[in-house]
Scaffold this motif. Structure first.
Motif, PDB file in Angstrom:
ATOM      1  N   SER A 334       1.479  -0.221 -13.287  1.00  0.00           N
ATOM      2  CA  SER A 334       0.917  -0.162 -12.138  1.00  0.00           C
ATOM      3  C   SER A 334       1.804  -0.309 -11.377  1.00  0.00           C
ATOM      4  N   ALA A 335       2.536  -1.272 -10.342  1.00  0.00           N
ATOM      5  CA  ALA A 335       3.773  -0.624 -10.592  1.00  0.00           C
ATOM      6  C   ALA A 335       4.786   0.491  -9.602  1.00  0.00           C
ATOM      7  N   LEU A 336       5.317   0.664 -10.748  1.00  0.00           N
ATOM      8  CA  LEU A 336       5.678   2.007 -11.091  1.00  0.00           C
ATOM      9  C   LEU A 336       4.838   3.609 -10.251  1.00  0.00           C
ATOM     10  N   THR A 337       3.585   3.289 -11.201  1.00  0.00           N
ATOM     11  CA  THR A 337       2.722   5.126 -10.658  1.00  0.00           C
ATOM     12  C   THR A 337       2.593   4.302  -9.314  1.00  0.00           C
ATOM     13  N   LYS A 338       2.026   3.384  -8.473  1.00  0.00           N
ATOM     14  CA  LYS A 338       1.846   2.887  -7.254  1.00  0.00           C
ATOM     15  C   LYS A 338       2.652   3.303  -6.105  1.00  0.00           C
ATOM     16  N   VAL A 339       4.257   2.650  -6.685  1.00  0.00           N
ATOM     17  CA  VAL A 339       5.607   3.835  -5.889  1.00  0.00           C
ATOM     18  C   VAL A 339       5.247   5.343  -6.358  1.00  0.00           C
ATOM     19  N   ASN A 545     -16.169   1.255 -17.552  1.00  0.00           N
ATOM     20  CA  ASN A 545     -15.866   2.567 -16.878  1.00  0.00           C
ATOM     21  C   ASN A 545     -14.932   2.199 -15.899  1.00  0.00           C
ATOM     22  N   GLU A 546     -15.173   1.222 -14.564  1.00  0.00           N
ATOM     23  CA  GLU A 546     -14.537   1.153 -13.144  1.00  0.00           C
ATOM     24  C   GLU A 546     -13.542   0.706 -13.672  1.00  0.00           C
ATOM     25  N   VAL A 547     -13.443  -0.968 -14.979  1.00  0.00           N
ATOM     26  CA  VAL A 547     -12.473  -1.410 -15.271  1.00  0.00           C
ATOM     27  C   VAL A 547     -10.962   0.186 -15.643  1.00  0.00           C
ATOM     28  N   LEU A 548     -12.101   0.964 -16.835  1.00  0.00           N
ATOM     29  CA  LEU A 548     -11.121   2.057 -17.010  1.00  0.00           C
ATOM     30  C   LEU A 548     -10.302   3.042 -16.301  1.00  0.00           C
ATOM     31  N   LEU A 549     -10.777   3.207 -15.008  1.00  0.00           N
ATOM     32  CA  LEU A 549     -10.807   3.822 -13.986  1.00  0.00           C
ATOM     33  C   LEU A 549      -9.771   3.499 -13.783  1.00  0.00           C
ATOM     34  N   ILE A 550     -10.102   2.528 -12.276  1.00  0.00           N
ATOM     35  CA  ILE A 550      -9.446   2.146 -11.256  1.00  0.00           C
ATOM     36  C   ILE A 550      -8.209   1.443 -11.645  1.00  0.00           C
ATOM     37  N   ALA A 551      -7.705   0.890 -12.422  1.00  0.00           N
ATOM     38  CA  ALA A 551      -6.775   0.231 -13.343  1.00  0.00           C
ATOM     39  C   ALA A 551      -5.762   0.962 -13.365  1.00  0.00           C
ATOM     40  N   LYS A 552      -5.883   2.535 -13.307  1.00  0.00           N
ATOM     41  CA  LYS A 552      -4.860   3.421 -13.398  1.00  0.00           C
ATOM     42  C   LYS A 552      -4.623   4.405 -12.521  1.00  0.00           C
ATOM     43  N   GLN A 554      -3.339   3.540  -8.277  1.00  0.00           N
ATOM     44  CA  GLN A 554      -3.207   3.600  -7.006  1.00  0.00           C
ATOM     45  C   GLN A 554      -1.943   3.694  -6.172  1.00  0.00           C
ATOM     46  N   HIS A 555      -2.828   3.752  -5.032  1.00  0.00           N
ATOM     47  CA  HIS A 555      -2.730   4.560  -3.798  1.00  0.00           C
ATOM     48  C   HIS A 555      -2.984   3.836  -2.360  1.00  0.00           C
ATOM     49  N   LYS A 556      -1.938   3.581  -1.407  1.00  0.00           N
ATOM     50  CA  LYS A 556      -2.745   2.380  -0.797  1.00  0.00           C
ATOM     51  C   LYS A 556      -3.478   2.988   0.316  1.00  0.00           C
ATOM     52  N   GLY A 611      -6.181   9.342   0.771  1.00  0.00           N
ATOM     53  CA  GLY A 611      -6.788   8.664  -0.808  1.00  0.00           C
ATOM     54  C   GLY A 611      -7.120   9.659  -0.918  1.00  0.00           C
ATOM     55  N   ILE A 612      -7.956  10.992  -0.856  1.00  0.00           N
ATOM     56  CA  ILE A 612      -8.859  11.889  -1.618  1.00  0.00           C
ATOM     57  C   ILE A 612      -8.250  12.943  -2.628  1.00  0.00           C
ATOM     58  N   LEU A 613      -6.504  12.891  -1.641  1.00  0.00           N
ATOM     59  CA  LEU A 613      -5.433  14.055  -1.687  1.00  0.00           C
ATOM     60  C   LEU A 613      -5.087  13.393  -3.080  1.00  0.00           C
ATOM     61  N   TYR A 614      -4.833  11.776  -2.899  1.00  0.00           N
ATOM     62  CA  TYR A 614      -3.745  11.528  -4.689  1.00  0.00           C
ATOM     63  C   TYR A 614      -5.002  11.279  -5.285  1.00  0.00           C
ATOM     64  N   LEU A 615      -6.256  12.020  -5.472  1.00  0.00           N
ATOM     65  CA  LEU A 615      -7.305  11.277  -6.405  1.00  0.00           C
ATOM     66  C   LEU A 615      -7.561  12.891  -7.528  1.00  0.00           C
ATOM     67  N   HIS A 616      -7.494  13.911  -6.377  1.00  0.00           N
ATOM     68  CA  HIS A 616      -7.755  15.159  -6.799  1.00  0.00           C
ATOM     69  C   HIS A 616      -6.228  15.538  -7.124  1.00  0.00           C
ATOM     70  N   GLU A 617      -5.125  15.226  -6.598  1.00  0.00           N
ATOM     71  CA  GLU A 617      -3.909  15.944  -7.051  1.00  0.00           C
ATOM     72  C   GLU A 617      -2.491  15.383  -7.418  1.00  0.00           C
ATOM     73  N   TYR A 618      -2.336  14.207  -7.376  1.00  0.00           N
ATOM     74  CA  TYR A 618      -1.228  13.501  -7.449  1.00  0.00           C
ATOM     75  C   TYR A 618      -1.557  12.007  -8.189  1.00  0.00           C
ATOM     76  N   SER A 619      -2.378  12.198  -8.655  1.00  0.00           N
ATOM     77  CA  SER A 619      -2.365  10.401  -9.806  1.00  0.00           C
ATOM     78  C   SER A 619      -3.119  11.519 -10.972  1.00  0.00           C
ATOM     79  N   ARG A 620      -2.063  10.258 -12.275  1.00  0.00           N
ATOM     80  CA  ARG A 620      -2.480  10.806 -13.441  1.00  0.00           C
ATOM     81  C   ARG A 620      -3.662  11.440 -13.714  1.00  0.00           C
ATOM     82  N   LEU A 621      -4.342  10.984 -13.494  1.00  0.00           N
ATOM     83  CA  LEU A 621      -5.587  11.567 -14.146  1.00  0.00           C
ATOM     84  C   LEU A 621      -6.647  12.562 -12.393  1.00  0.00           C
TER      85      LEU A 621
END
Length: 820
Positions: A334-339, A545-552, A554-556, A611-621
């Protein structure tokens, strides 16, 4: 040892805290010596304190002599809540007993605990340098204890740091019980009349194979290395970065770590250029890494191109902490993905983060990209490090680093970097100027401490049965995913203690699924606890579902997920506590006492977009939120937005999806989703556009039945004024005269672009972020919005059993996942 009468002799000593493992001790001392050497260049004596170690040197011998000056007392800013007179008396008595034990012990180190109340315990530590005798150690500690009434009376914690000894007390266990790894025993002396083995901080280098058919003029290589070296020596900037080329034949680049001063950067680059010139004399390209910098040259242009090879890896793998391995691995991931989620958004391409693991351990993470990379390439580079070089199987390492040509990532259990305010750097004390040639180093590290205390072993045995039960419950609810989220599970008793047994005073909201409470964990973190009602028939699937998703994620600009509790009938979600409620409170609640300024509103729009940009483009999912609205935007103490409520979110592996079950809130749903069940990134863009217009106008797109009966919803109103070239007439009356009109008009136009009826005409989130950050970009003209939809439906209606009431924390709603 050098002749003590010699005028050139310099005496040095370091000491690590008695519970610190040897490898951590070594890294701490190395960091301290570098800082001391750069900040006390010409001083004849100096001293520096770190959390885990201290380093001292002088031109006069101080061995076996107790030194009490300089003195550095520090205290906690908060007072104890109990009887202060009783507390001070008990503290002094216990600290004196701890000092006695430390003076008598072989390693001159001792800790002691003293019960203050049923819930409060004082944790004490005392330590001397091992060159002191029993009498000298006790004299030094006695002086330190005498400072407590002066510096720390009635405080919740404090410490006194002296050259020969130190003491500390806290109301939490800040030290380890027992030693998880062997410590180096004994005291030894070492002559270090050298420059850290001729090359301080060197890590690795790579040279291309010599090809005599493809060679570079050695003068060109020399010229570019000399240029880079000269540029570093003449620069006064931190996070120094330089790239250049010679006759379009040789291209060179260097990058210094973002936290080091320019003088240390220059020294690092000079060493790097010297070494790479000697190691790679005939190479057409080469790469070298140091602790504080990297340097690269090639016969082709690699600027603005992400490179992942060659690479350097160093992992500190350990088999200790088996009982906490799953928890630690998930926290590290989680720490690495937040960075990774934060670094691409920074102009300097440099990011550090700290993460509290438990009472005594903190994880420190640092990431950096070369500054020629685009935001996307920087993000991809860091994520490649995480996914390729540090896969899940290697996350058990207690420290490590991966260095690419284009980016670097490092994590440790000690503060190996500086931050901008120096709050992680210990104070350094310097004396008069002087010179030295020879340094004598006395290694003072405690001998091997005992293994885990017997009581701790018994505690683990008692918990084993409970852990087995918890694993069974996790497996039943989360299947194979239980292995990756087990470390986020909290005991119900911990949550009870944090929320004062779910007291009414701690209740901050109510959702359709149950109650929301604020709380404080034992490590000081403030949390928001969402407790599913036992009698509720909805929420079990949403919880999973919320546990499995939001746990993955990380963004400010996303609300931080801390963990969950799944125990018998209890289902609880734990988030960071966001104190300033939700955006809808400030926009629509007539009782809100705070007026959002235009600057705050603009920053909120920009933060949501990122935040939306992270969800759409830069998160693992690739995540489609599907329920973006002001009640799901939380505001922190600085009014920064955080997207919450991922109960309706979908993970997709394609551009769009469809569903036969429509879920969400009318007024924020795109027409193609509400009418046909089709959702995509453009569905979130539509919702975001509605929010932009609500933030600017202060009017709600849903909830006004009269306006909808008249066919004049918010989108229709704004569109009509846009056609009449009277956009400022829709501005929130509270802001008129106190805003940048050009920015207001531009944001309204962006909002209208987002709510166009045809999803293909709506801009991408990347384009929107560009519009907001660069006012020179010309905006396209918007087409008619999709306001017709809401004139045909009840605007107050919500789907999937959602409550339309607004609360300050996100509600849980239903979600279904697609495989990626």
């Amino acid at each position: 040892m050098a002749d003590k009468d010699s005028s050139n002799a310099v005496y040095g000593l370091f000491m690590c805290r008695g519970d610190v493992p040897f490898d951590v001790c070594g890294d701490c001392v190395q960091s301290a010596t570098h800082v001391l050497s750069s900040e006390c260049t010409l001083s004849i004596w100096g001293m520096i304190w770190y959390e885990q170690c201290m380093v001292r040197y002088s031109n006069t011998s101080f061995f076996s002599v107790p030194s009490t000056q300089p003195s550095n007392p520090m205290s906690n800013n908060f007072n104890v809540s109990t009887n202060q007179t009783m507390f001070d008396s008990l503290l002094l008595n216990t600290m004196n007993k701890t000092a006695d034990e430390a003076a008598f012990s072989l390693n001159k180190y001792a800790t002691k605990e003293q019960k203050l109340t049923e819930l409060l315990t004082i944790f004490n530590l005392a330590q001397c340098t091992r060159d002191l005798s029993f009498e000298s150690c006790r004299t030094c500690l006695g002086f330190a204890v005498a400072q407590i009434p002066v510096c720390c009376k009635g405080r919740r914690g404090g410490r006194v740091l002296l050259p020969s000894c130190n003491i500390r007390f806290e109301l939490y266990p800040f030290y380890r019980h027992g030693s998880p790894e062997p410590l180096v025993p004994a005291t030894k002396y070492q002559n270090i009349d050298s420059k850290y083995s001729q090359d301080p901080g060197y890590l690795s280098h790579e040279c291309s194979r010599t090809n005599y058919q493809t060679t570079l003029d050695k003068n060109r290589i020399t010229n570019i290395l000399n240029y880079l070296s000269s540029k570093a020596r003449n620069s006064n900037n931190n996070n120094e970065f330089e790239m250049t080329n010679v006759d379009n034949r040789v291209f060179g680049l260097y990058l210094c770590r973002g936290d080091i001063p320019s003088s240390l950067c220059a020294e690092c680059i000079v060493n790097a250029t010297d070494r790479i010139a000697s190691e790679c004399p005939m190479s057409i390209e080469a790469m070298i890494w140091y602790n504080y910098c990297l340097l690269r040259y090639s016969n082709y242009s690699f600027f603005r191109t992400m490179s992942t090879s060659p690479r350097f890896e160093s992992m500190n793998v350990t088999n200790n902490y088996q009982d906490y391995r799953s928890y630690y691995k998930y926290q590290l991931w989680s720490a690495l993905t937040k960075v990774a989620g934060d670094i691409w958004d920074r102009n300097d391409r440099y990011c550090t983060e700290t993460f509290v693991l438990n009472h005594v351990q903190t994880l420190y993470v640092q990431g950096q990209c070369t500054k020629d990379l685009s935001t996307g390439d920087c993000n991809y580079c860091i994520h490649d490090v995480i996914e390729t070089a540090i896969p899940w199987s290697r996350l058990g390492s207690v420290g490590g680093r991966v260095l690419y040509p284009s980016c670097t990532l490092r994590f440790e259990l000690f503060p190996f970097y500086r931050n901008g305010t120096d709050d992680q750097q210990p104070p350094s004390i310097t004396g008069e100027n002087g010179r030295s040639r020879t340094i004598i180093l006395i290694v003072v590290i405690p001998i091997v401490a005992s293994l885990l205390l017997f009581s701790f072993c018994c505690y683990l045995l008692r918990k084993r049965a409970r852990k087995s039960y918890n694993k069974i419950i996790l497996k039943q609810n989360f299947g194979h995913e239980s292995n990756t989220i087990g470390g986020l599970q909290f005991d119900f008793s911990v949550i009870e203690a944090a929320t004062n047994n779910f007291s009414e005073e701690n209740k901050v909201g109510k959702g359709g699924f149950g109650q929301v409470y604020k709380g404080v964990l034992s490590d000081g973190r403030h949390i928001a606890v969402k407790r599913l009602s036992k009698s509720s028939t909805q929420g079990a699937a949403e919880f999973k579902n919320e546990v499995l998703l939001i746990a993955k994620l990380q963004h400010k600009n996303l609300v931080a997920f801390i963990g969950f509790c799944l125990q018998e009938e209890e289902k609880i979600l734990i988030y960071e506590y966001v104190p300033n409620k939700s955006l809808d409170y400030f926009l629509f609640d007539p009782h809100s006492e705070k007026l959002l300024s235009w600057t705050e509103r603009y920053n909120i729009i920009d933060g949501i977009a990122r935040g939306i940009l992270y969800l759409h483009e830069y998160s693992r999912l690739k995540v489609i939120h599907r329920d973006l609205k002001p009640s799901n935007i939380l505001l922190d103490e600085n009014m920064n937005p955080k997207i919450s409520d991922f109960g309706l979110a979908r993970i997709v592996d394609q551009q769009q999806g469809s569903t036969s079950r429509i879920v969400g809130t009318l007024g924020y749903m795109s027409p193609e989703y509400a009418m046909q069940g089709k959702f995509s990134e453009k569905s979130d863009i539509f919702s975001f556009g509605v929010m932009i217009l609500e933030i600017i106008t202060g009017k709600k797109n849903v909830g006004s039945s009269e306006s909808f009966r008249n066919g004049e919803g918010l989108l229709s109103l704004v569109w009509r004024q846009f056609c009449n070239e009277a956009l400022l007439s829709v501005l929130d009356p509270k802001m008129k005269g106190n805003c940048a009109e050009f920015e207001v008009i531009r944001c309204i136009q962006i909002g209208l672009l987002c709510v166009q009826e045809n999803p293909d005409e709506r801009p991408t989130i990347e384009a929107i972020v560009s519009y907001l950050s660069n006012i020179s970009i010309e905006l396209p003209s918007p087409q008619e919005p999709a306001f017709f939809l809401h004139a045909k439906m009840d605007p107050t209606k919500t789907f999937a059993g959602e409550s339309s009431s607004s609360i300050s924390v996100n509600e849980i709603s239903e979600s279904t996942f697609l495989p990626r």
